[in-house]
Write a protein that holds these residues in place. Structure first.
Motif, PDB file in Angstrom:
ATOM      1  N   TYR A  71       0.814  -1.207   0.000  1.00 32.21           N
ATOM      2  CA  TYR A  71       0.000   0.000   0.000  1.00 32.21           C
ATOM      3  C   TYR A  71       0.853   1.265   0.000  1.00 32.21           C
ATOM      4  O   TYR A  71       0.349   2.374  -0.202  1.00 32.21           O
ATOM      5  N   ILE A  72       2.173   1.114   0.234  1.00 33.68           N
ATOM      6  CA  ILE A  72       3.058   2.276   0.274  1.00 33.68           C
ATOM      7  C   ILE A  72       4.482   1.801   0.017  1.00 33.68           C
ATOM      8  O   ILE A  72       4.817   0.638   0.298  1.00 33.68           O
ATOM      9  N   SER A  73       5.321   2.681  -0.524  1.00 31.67           N
ATOM     10  CA  SER A  73       6.738   2.367  -0.705  1.00 31.67           C
ATOM     11  C   SER A  73       7.583   3.463  -0.070  1.00 31.67           C
ATOM     12  O   SER A  73       7.294   4.655  -0.259  1.00 31.67           O
ATOM     13  N   TYR A  74       8.583   3.054   0.681  1.00 31.68           N
ATOM     14  CA  TYR A  74       9.550   3.990   1.254  1.00 31.68           C
ATOM     15  C   TYR A  74      10.770   4.042   0.333  1.00 31.68           C
ATOM     16  O   TYR A  74      11.104   3.046  -0.323  1.00 31.68           O
ATOM     17  N   GLU A  75      11.425   5.186   0.295  1.00 30.58           N
ATOM     18  CA  GLU A  75      12.657   5.327  -0.474  1.00 30.58           C
ATOM     19  C   GLU A  75      13.840   5.271   0.493  1.00 30.58           C
ATOM     20  O   GLU A  75      14.410   6.300   0.885  1.00 30.58           O
ATOM     21  N   ASN A  76      14.193   4.065   0.908  1.00 29.68           N
ATOM     22  CA  ASN A  76      15.325   3.910   1.820  1.00 29.68           C
ATOM     23  C   ASN A  76      16.632   4.127   1.066  1.00 29.68           C
ATOM     24  O   ASN A  76      16.839   3.576  -0.019  1.00 29.68           O
ATOM     25  N   VAL A  77      17.496   4.936   1.657  1.00 28.58           N
ATOM     26  CA  VAL A  77      18.757   5.315   1.027  1.00 28.58           C
ATOM     27  C   VAL A  77      19.861   5.314   2.083  1.00 28.58           C
ATOM     28  O   VAL A  77      19.600   5.238   3.283  1.00 28.58           O
ATOM     29  N   ALA A  78      21.098   5.410   1.610  1.00 24.39           N
ATOM     30  CA  ALA A  78      22.239   5.664   2.488  1.00 24.39           C
ATOM     31  C   ALA A  78      22.548   7.151   2.402  1.00 24.39           C
ATOM     32  O   ALA A  78      22.532   7.736   1.314  1.00 24.39           O
ATOM     33  N   ILE A  79      22.814   7.786   3.537  1.00 21.70           N
ATOM     34  CA  ILE A  79      23.052   9.234   3.570  1.00 21.70           C
ATOM     35  C   ILE A  79      24.349   9.520   4.317  1.00 21.70           C
ATOM     36  O   ILE A  79      24.581   8.993   5.411  1.00 21.70           O
ATOM     37  N   SER A  80      25.187  10.349   3.725  1.00 20.42           N
ATOM     38  CA  SER A  80      26.456  10.745   4.346  1.00 20.42           C
ATOM     39  C   SER A  80      26.606  12.251   4.239  1.00 20.42           C
ATOM     40  O   SER A  80      25.842  12.932   3.555  1.00 20.42           O
ATOM     41  N   MET A  81      27.619  12.791   4.931  1.00 20.24           N
ATOM     42  CA  MET A  81      27.952  14.203   4.798  1.00 20.24           C
ATOM     43  C   MET A  81      28.838  14.374   3.579  1.00 20.24           C
ATOM     44  O   MET A  81      29.824  13.641   3.415  1.00 20.24           O
ATOM     45  N   LYS A  82      28.510  15.340   2.735  1.00 17.59           N
ATOM     46  CA  LYS A  82      29.254  15.527   1.485  1.00 17.59           C
ATOM     47  C   LYS A  82      30.734  15.808   1.741  1.00 17.59           C
ATOM     48  O   LYS A  82      31.612  15.392   0.973  1.00 17.59           O
ATOM     49  N   ILE A 145      21.042   4.952   7.395  1.00 19.87           N
ATOM     50  CA  ILE A 145      20.154   4.260   6.457  1.00 19.87           C
ATOM     51  C   ILE A 145      18.728   4.569   6.875  1.00 19.87           C
ATOM     52  O   ILE A 145      18.285   4.177   7.961  1.00 19.87           O
ATOM     53  N   MET A 146      17.994   5.284   6.017  1.00 20.91           N
ATOM     54  CA  MET A 146      16.623   5.642   6.344  1.00 20.91           C
ATOM     55  C   MET A 146      15.915   6.183   5.109  1.00 20.91           C
ATOM     56  O   MET A 146      16.545   6.398   4.067  1.00 20.91           O
ATOM     57  N   ASP A 147      14.622   6.390   5.245  1.00 22.21           N
ATOM     58  CA  ASP A 147      13.834   6.928   4.143  1.00 22.21           C
ATOM     59  C   ASP A 147      14.168   8.402   3.929  1.00 22.21           C
ATOM     60  O   ASP A 147      14.387   9.156   4.881  1.00 22.21           O
TER      61      ASP A 147
END
Length: 219
Positions: A71-82, A145-147
């Motif tokens: 019923y829903i999709s999350y966009e889980n990604v890896a995030i870092s400081m540039k 790691i989060m949406d």
């Protein structure tokens, strides 16, 4: 627990929560929501007073007979400081970094992710996703790691609260799209409710109410 803009405990709002409310109402049910750390999700359906669990998939509940359609999709990604100039081209490369993820990420994101973080020098799962963002901004971990939408909500909130971080901009953040979209389902105790939910989902997505909800939360 709250995961803005999907689930907001105060006032029981958020795109996902309001979507579920509408679908259950179409099934003739009046939901009573219980907010728990995500790590407890897989154990909740066994409790006598719980009828369903939101935001799960077949990796968390292997019995597909009790899972609704997505019923829903999350966009889980890896995030870092540039500024850290981290380059990620695959999930396997996460093994080289310290990581804070959401609870049950090792199940929800699949075996390749689970193997990679097992080899990471530091891997923690955090119940409060705002804390994940804090860990990244403080330099305690290399990657979270989060949406995407959840991250940006808490990132903007912390920037407003914390003068030290107020100079940070979204352009200071590097988002690594190394995961496919994460579709989520509802696990029901009764298989009859699965069919009713699926039918309500199909009908609701064709309605103006669904479009209004999408526009309300800019989804």
């Amino acid at each position: 627990m709250s995961k803005p803009p999907y689930v907001i405990e105060k006032g029981q709002t958020g795109f996902e929560l309001e979507l579920i409310q509408q679908l259950l109402a179409a099934m003739g049910k009046a939901p009573e929501f219980i907010f728990i750390p995500y790590g407890r999700s897989e154990k909740m359906l066994a409790l006598p007073d719980i009828d369903a669990v939101m935001t799960v998939n077949e990796k968390i509940f292997p019995n597909s007979h009790h899972l609704s359609k997505s019923y829903i999709s999350y966009e889980n990604v890896a995030i870092s400081m540039k500024k850290n100039a981290i380059s990620l081209n695959s999930v396997a490369e996460l093994a080289n970094y310290s990581i804070a993820a959401f609870q049950l990420a090792h199940k929800a994101l699949g075996q390749e992710f689970s193997t990679a973080v097992t080899n990471s020098s530091t891997y923690i799962q955090v119940a409060d996703q705002e804390k994940q963002v804090e860990l990244l901004l403080l330099g305690r971990v290399d990657i979270v790691i989060m949406d995407t939408k959840i991250f940006l909500h808490f990132f903007n909130k912390l920037n407003k609260q914390n003068q030290q971080n107020k100079t940070l901009k979204q352009s200071d953040i590097q988002i690594h799209h190394i995961f496919p979209l994460s579709p989520y389902q509802v696990a029901f105790k009764s298989s009859k409710d699965v069919e009713l939910f699926n039918n309500a989902l199909i009908a609701f997505k064709k309605s103006n109410k669904y479009q209004n909800l999408v526009e309300k939360y800019n989804f």
